[in-house]
Design a protein around this motif. Structure first.
Motif, short mmCIF file in Angstrom:
data_model
loop_
_atom_site.label_atom_id
_atom_site.label_comp_id
_atom_site.label_asym_id
_atom_site.label_seq_id
_atom_site.Cartn_x
_atom_site.Cartn_y
_atom_site.Cartn_z
N GLN A 213 34.37 24.75 64.99
CA GLN A 213 33.11 25.34 65.44
C GLN A 213 32.35 24.37 66.34
O GLN A 213 31.80 24.77 67.37
CB GLN A 213 32.23 25.72 64.25
CG GLN A 213 32.71 26.93 63.51
CD GLN A 213 31.85 27.22 62.29
OE1 GLN A 213 31.26 26.31 61.68
NE2 GLN A 213 31.77 28.47 61.92
N ILE B 245 34.00 24.14 69.83
CA ILE B 245 33.66 25.32 70.64
C ILE B 245 32.21 25.23 71.10
O ILE B 245 31.90 25.52 72.26
CB ILE B 245 33.91 26.62 69.84
CG1 ILE B 245 35.38 26.78 69.50
CG2 ILE B 245 33.38 27.83 70.60
CD1 ILE B 245 36.31 26.92 70.69
N HIS B 246 31.31 24.82 70.23
CA HIS B 246 29.90 24.67 70.58
C HIS B 246 29.73 23.70 71.76
O HIS B 246 29.05 24.01 72.74
CB HIS B 246 29.12 24.17 69.36
CG HIS B 246 27.68 23.93 69.61
ND1 HIS B 246 26.71 24.84 69.26
CD2 HIS B 246 27.03 22.89 70.18
CE1 HIS B 246 25.53 24.36 69.61
NE2 HIS B 246 25.70 23.17 70.16
N LEU C 220 31.05 25.04 75.01
CA LEU C 220 30.11 25.97 75.65
C LEU C 220 29.04 25.23 76.44
O LEU C 220 28.66 25.67 77.53
CB LEU C 220 29.45 26.88 74.61
CG LEU C 220 30.24 28.11 74.23
CD1 LEU C 220 29.53 28.88 73.12
CD2 LEU C 220 30.46 29.02 75.42
N VAL D 89 23.64 29.07 72.39
CA VAL D 89 24.89 28.33 72.24
C VAL D 89 25.37 28.39 70.79
O VAL D 89 26.55 28.61 70.52
CB VAL D 89 24.75 26.86 72.72
CG1 VAL D 89 25.99 26.05 72.40
CG2 VAL D 89 24.46 26.82 74.21
N SER E 86 28.82 30.34 70.04
CA SER E 86 29.92 29.47 69.60
C SER E 86 30.46 29.90 68.24
O SER E 86 31.67 29.84 68.02
CB SER E 86 29.50 28.00 69.59
OG SER E 86 28.49 27.75 68.64
N TYR F 211 34.32 31.09 68.12
CA TYR F 211 35.24 30.37 67.24
C TYR F 211 36.05 31.36 66.41
O TYR F 211 37.27 31.28 66.32
CB TYR F 211 34.49 29.40 66.33
CG TYR F 211 35.35 28.79 65.25
CD1 TYR F 211 36.26 27.79 65.56
CD2 TYR F 211 35.28 29.24 63.94
CE1 TYR F 211 37.07 27.23 64.57
CE2 TYR F 211 36.08 28.69 62.95
CZ TYR F 211 36.97 27.68 63.28
OH TYR F 211 37.78 27.14 62.30
#
Length: 95
Positions: free
Chosen positions: A52, A55-56, A59, A76, A80, A84
């Motif tokens: 996670q 991915i955050h 972004l 965000v 995210s 995810y």
């Protein structure tokens, strides 16, 4: 979870590093450093939380490379989390 060592975002190669204390902040899970093109993820997170967080931070990199100077942290966070889950649970056959 083994994180990738590099991720391309908008044609720019970002290195990915696991760190005990990202951004020298004990409460921080991760950070995307645009000027140095790298992402830091806290090393002692669970596998799901690492995913996670990656991915955050990706972004943030995507928004930056797309020319957005301001990144609404709430947006965000929300995107995210869902992204995810979508990436993890679906075989999209994109490769």
């Amino acid at each position: 979870m083994k994180l990738p060592s590099n991720i391309k975002i908008g044609g720019i190669n970002y290195t990915v590093e696991e760190k005990e204390t990202p951004d020298n902040n004990p409460q921080c899970y991760g950070v995307c450093v645009y000027h140095d093109t790298h992402i830091e993820v806290k090393s002692n997170l669970s596998d799901e939380r690492k995913g996670q967080t990656l991915i955050h931070e990706m972004l943030h990199g995507i928004f930056f490379e797309a020319g957005f100077e301001e990144h609404d942290e709430e947006v965000v966070n929300r995107v995210s989390s869902v992204l995810y889950q979508v990436l993890k649970e679906n075989d999209l056959g994109l490769t």
